[in-house]
Design an enzyme around this catalytic site. Sequence first.
Site, PDB file in Angstrom:
ATOM      1  N   SER A 130       0.831  -1.202   0.000  1.00  0.00           N
ATOM      2  CA  SER A 130       0.000   0.000   0.000  1.00  0.00           C
ATOM      3  C   SER A 130       0.864   1.250   0.000  1.00  0.00           C
ATOM      4  O   SER A 130       1.968   1.258   0.566  1.00  0.00           O
ATOM      5  CB  SER A 130      -0.893   0.007   1.249  1.00  0.00           C
ATOM      6  OG  SER A 130      -1.497   1.268   1.443  1.00  0.00           O
ATOM      7  N   TYR A 155      -2.565  -0.366   9.960  1.00  0.00           N
ATOM      8  CA  TYR A 155      -2.764  -0.917   8.623  1.00  0.00           C
ATOM      9  C   TYR A 155      -1.482  -0.766   7.808  1.00  0.00           C
ATOM     10  O   TYR A 155      -0.996  -1.729   7.193  1.00  0.00           O
ATOM     11  CB  TYR A 155      -3.921  -0.197   7.921  1.00  0.00           C
ATOM     12  CG  TYR A 155      -4.025  -0.517   6.444  1.00  0.00           C
ATOM     13  CD1 TYR A 155      -4.449  -1.772   6.006  1.00  0.00           C
ATOM     14  CD2 TYR A 155      -3.673   0.428   5.481  1.00  0.00           C
ATOM     15  CE1 TYR A 155      -4.521  -2.072   4.648  1.00  0.00           C
ATOM     16  CE2 TYR A 155      -3.743   0.134   4.133  1.00  0.00           C
ATOM     17  CZ  TYR A 155      -4.167  -1.117   3.726  1.00  0.00           C
ATOM     18  OH  TYR A 155      -4.234  -1.410   2.390  1.00  0.00           O
TER      19      TYR A 155
END
Length: 338
Positions: A130, A155
């Site tokens: 990501s 995350y």
Amino acid sequence: MKILVTGAAGFIGAAVSQYLINRGDQVVGIDNINDYYDVNLKHARLDEIKSSTAADLFSFIEMGVEERDKMAALFEEHKFDRVVHLAAQAGVRYSLENPNAYVDSNIVGFVNILEGCRHNNVEHLVYASSSSVYGANETMPFSEQHNVDHQVSLYAASKKANELMAHTYSHLYDLPTTGLRFFTVYGPWGRPDMALFKFTKAILEGKTIQVYNYGNHRRDFTYIDDIVEGVIRSLDNVAKPNENWDGSNPDPSTSKAPYKVYNIGAQTPVHLLKFIETLESALGIEAKKELFPMQPGDVPDTYADVSSLVEDTGYQPSTDVETGVKAFVDWYRDFYKV
């Protein structure tokens, strides 16, 4: 090829699965169909695949990557040629509320994927990282050569951990791995927790949209078709050792092991307020906005340098934001009969 796609009921996973079967690959898709967002949308994505002309090449199993014994049995039974690992607990803000979900899916689940690949001679593992791994980094555009040691959400930390774990397996077991740092993916069949989906729903319902950081975010919005192209090109370009890698001056994105990390974005960051204007134009409705400060875990800007992916695979994002937003709005109106 016989390919495992994890997160196959997800936004990117469903689109990648459809592309692979369309070109003649056999795909086994898995997903735990969790209720992080509307499960009806996940089932609808799967139904779309199952109704396509190449549907006989797709099979689906409902299971989670964190289920160790089931994952081991899956790999043992199917002997996959390659793996596209897209299953994860998504969302930056949700990681502040439910951190354990990220450990179970993104950490434990990833170990299970690595172990399955290692013990069953998988040719290539491509996995989702990501843009959030860049965290507090402010040097633009984000490059794979930059330091990524200052994540600002769990995350993001879990995605950085995936990259580290992948390198370990590439080094120890000669397993080719490629990590893809996705930049703000959007388009038809998108996730309801993402800004475009939430804004569209609220505007059509006459509700006020909540705009964080007073609308001063910039995001490298990347259309789903461009993302799928990058995933497939990466899958077909098996990671190889960098023979020129120098441990005294290390390249973070490669290794003497068969390991690679790429950015995958549109290379054209868009100001959030401009993005909202584009959506208003596509909908033909002006949004009612309520401005808020930046949320914990968010970063103000993302901007991808994708030159490495372009050079190695020929990747070329081609969908401008006006075209992409209109395609999403058309899909949304049709799907929800608005």
